[in-house]
Design a protein around this motif. Structure first.
Motif, mmCIF file in Angstrom:
data_model
loop_
_atom_site.group_PDB
_atom_site.id
_atom_site.type_symbol
_atom_site.label_atom_id
_atom_site.label_comp_id
_atom_site.label_asym_id
_atom_site.label_seq_id
_atom_site.Cartn_x
_atom_site.Cartn_y
_atom_site.Cartn_z
ATOM 1 N N PHE A 33 0.820 -1.212 0.000
ATOM 2 C CA PHE A 33 0.000 0.000 0.000
ATOM 3 C C PHE A 33 0.850 1.257 0.000
ATOM 4 O O PHE A 33 0.488 2.250 -0.615
ATOM 5 C CB PHE A 33 -0.969 0.016 1.192
ATOM 6 N N LEU A 34 1.990 1.219 0.666
ATOM 7 C CA LEU A 34 2.858 2.398 0.678
ATOM 8 C C LEU A 34 3.464 2.643 -0.702
ATOM 9 O O LEU A 34 3.566 3.796 -1.150
ATOM 10 C CB LEU A 34 3.946 2.253 1.732
ATOM 11 N N VAL A 35 3.847 1.582 -1.385
ATOM 12 C CA VAL A 35 4.379 1.718 -2.751
ATOM 13 C C VAL A 35 3.296 2.274 -3.661
ATOM 14 O O VAL A 35 3.521 3.221 -4.428
ATOM 15 C CB VAL A 35 4.915 0.366 -3.269
ATOM 16 N N ILE A 36 2.106 1.692 -3.574
ATOM 17 C CA ILE A 36 0.989 2.151 -4.417
ATOM 18 C C ILE A 36 0.673 3.613 -4.120
ATOM 19 O O ILE A 36 0.467 4.416 -5.038
ATOM 20 C CB ILE A 36 -0.242 1.245 -4.206
ATOM 21 N N ARG A 37 0.659 3.971 -2.849
ATOM 22 C CA ARG A 37 0.389 5.378 -2.467
ATOM 23 C C ARG A 37 1.375 6.328 -3.135
ATOM 24 O O ARG A 37 0.992 7.369 -3.661
ATOM 25 C CB ARG A 37 0.462 5.518 -0.947
ATOM 26 N N GLU A 38 2.640 5.967 -3.131
ATOM 27 C CA GLU A 38 3.649 6.830 -3.749
ATOM 28 C C GLU A 38 3.491 6.887 -5.263
ATOM 29 O O GLU A 38 3.762 7.916 -5.875
ATOM 30 C CB GLU A 38 5.055 6.383 -3.360
ATOM 31 N N LEU A 39 3.052 5.804 -5.863
ATOM 32 C CA LEU A 39 2.883 5.793 -7.320
ATOM 33 C C LEU A 39 1.625 6.528 -7.769
ATOM 34 O O LEU A 39 1.498 6.854 -8.950
ATOM 35 C CB LEU A 39 2.902 4.353 -7.848
ATOM 36 N N PHE A 40 0.687 6.789 -6.845
ATOM 37 C CA PHE A 40 -0.449 7.646 -7.195
ATOM 38 C C PHE A 40 0.053 9.026 -7.609
ATOM 39 O O PHE A 40 -0.582 9.720 -8.392
ATOM 40 C CB PHE A 40 -1.436 7.790 -6.030
ATOM 41 N N GLY A 41 1.204 9.429 -7.096
ATOM 42 C CA GLY A 41 1.785 10.728 -7.427
ATOM 43 C C GLY A 41 2.485 10.752 -8.776
ATOM 44 O O GLY A 41 2.963 11.793 -9.204
ATOM 45 N N LEU A 49 11.491 5.777 -4.680
ATOM 46 C CA LEU A 49 10.600 5.020 -3.804
ATOM 47 C C LEU A 49 11.294 4.709 -2.477
ATOM 48 O O LEU A 49 10.683 4.802 -1.418
ATOM 49 C CB LEU A 49 10.144 3.726 -4.491
ATOM 50 N N GLN A 50 12.559 4.389 -2.554
ATOM 51 C CA GLN A 50 13.308 4.077 -1.345
ATOM 52 C C GLN A 50 13.411 5.301 -0.428
ATOM 53 O O GLN A 50 13.291 5.190 0.782
ATOM 54 C CB GLN A 50 14.688 3.564 -1.711
ATOM 55 N N LEU A 52 11.246 7.818 -0.401
ATOM 56 C CA LEU A 52 9.897 8.157 0.046
ATOM 57 C C LEU A 52 9.370 7.204 1.120
ATOM 58 O O LEU A 52 8.487 7.561 1.897
ATOM 59 C CB LEU A 52 8.943 8.172 -1.153
ATOM 60 N N ILE A 53 9.905 5.976 1.133
ATOM 61 C CA ILE A 53 9.512 4.970 2.128
ATOM 62 C C ILE A 53 10.798 4.522 2.835
ATOM 63 O O ILE A 53 11.321 3.442 2.572
ATOM 64 C CB ILE A 53 8.804 3.766 1.461
ATOM 65 N N PRO A 54 11.339 5.340 3.710
ATOM 66 C CA PRO A 54 12.666 5.057 4.268
ATOM 67 C C PRO A 54 12.762 3.777 5.094
ATOM 68 O O PRO A 54 13.845 3.215 5.229
ATOM 69 C CB PRO A 54 12.966 6.295 5.122
ATOM 70 N N ALA A 55 11.672 3.284 5.634
ATOM 71 C CA ALA A 55 11.732 2.086 6.476
ATOM 72 C C ALA A 55 11.866 0.790 5.680
ATOM 73 O O ALA A 55 12.210 -0.244 6.238
ATOM 74 C CB ALA A 55 10.490 2.007 7.359
ATOM 75 N N VAL A 56 11.615 0.842 4.371
ATOM 76 C CA VAL A 56 11.667 -0.380 3.563
ATOM 77 C C VAL A 56 13.111 -0.665 3.138
ATOM 78 O O VAL A 56 13.840 0.238 2.735
ATOM 79 C CB VAL A 56 10.731 -0.284 2.330
ATOM 80 N N SER A 57 13.489 -1.931 3.242
ATOM 81 C CA SER A 57 14.831 -2.319 2.803
ATOM 82 C C SER A 57 14.827 -2.473 1.281
ATOM 83 O O SER A 57 13.761 -2.698 0.677
ATOM 84 C CB SER A 57 15.240 -3.642 3.444
ATOM 85 N N PRO A 58 15.983 -2.357 0.634
ATOM 86 C CA PRO A 58 16.033 -2.550 -0.817
ATOM 87 C C PRO A 58 15.486 -3.914 -1.244
ATOM 88 O O PRO A 58 14.784 -4.025 -2.244
ATOM 89 C CB PRO A 58 17.514 -2.421 -1.152
ATOM 90 N N ARG A 59 15.798 -4.930 -0.464
ATOM 91 C CA ARG A 59 15.315 -6.277 -0.788
ATOM 92 C C ARG A 59 13.787 -6.360 -0.708
ATOM 93 O O ARG A 59 13.137 -6.932 -1.586
ATOM 94 C CB ARG A 59 15.951 -7.276 0.174
ATOM 95 N N ALA A 60 13.203 -5.796 0.353
ATOM 96 C CA ALA A 60 11.747 -5.815 0.510
ATOM 97 C C ALA A 60 11.072 -4.983 -0.573
ATOM 98 O O ALA A 60 10.017 -5.364 -1.094
ATOM 99 C CB ALA A 60 11.361 -5.305 1.894
ATOM 100 N N LEU A 61 11.667 -3.853 -0.934
ATOM 101 C CA LEU A 61 11.107 -3.010 -1.987
ATOM 102 C C LEU A 61 11.138 -3.745 -3.319
ATOM 103 O O LEU A 61 10.149 -3.759 -4.059
ATOM 104 C CB LEU A 61 11.857 -1.683 -2.079
#
Length: 112
Positions: A33-41, A49-50, A52-61
């Protein structure tokens, strides 16, 4: 249990598909949902994306982006530059989630 009582149960489990369950299979990941939220922009690159969502690791993203791409929610475009440029944007299917996200935001504001 007697034979007659056992005959009421199917030999193989009955699978009942639920639309909510299908939706959660696509969007249920922790970061989806956080990825989708950022892509609405608009279209974003991996690094954006990384940030904009600082808590996500590169692997998880990476895993989340692949999962959403496999389910037709986002599109990955690769440009043959040096280094390679990769951009992500929502498909019409992904854009259609805007109302769902908005309603979730309203629910959270009211109840949490």
């Amino acid at each position: 249990m007697d034979k007659k009582a056992n005959s009421y149960y199917p030999k193989t489990p009955v699978v009942i598909e639920c639309n909510i369950e299908k939706t959660l299979n696509v969007l249920g990941g922790k970061w989806a949902f956080l990825v989708i939220r950022e892509l609405f922009g608009g279209t974003r690159r991996f690094g954006e994306l990384q940030r904009l969502i600082p808590a996500v690791s590169p692997r998880a993203l990476t895993s989340t982006l692949r999962h959403l791409e496999e389910h037709g929610v986002l599109e990955r475009r690769v440009y043959p530059t040096v280094p390679v440029t990769v951009e992500y944007s929502l498909t019409p299917k992904g854009q259609d989630l805007h109302n769902v996200c908005h309603e979730m935001k309203l629910w959270a504001a009211r109840w949490t």
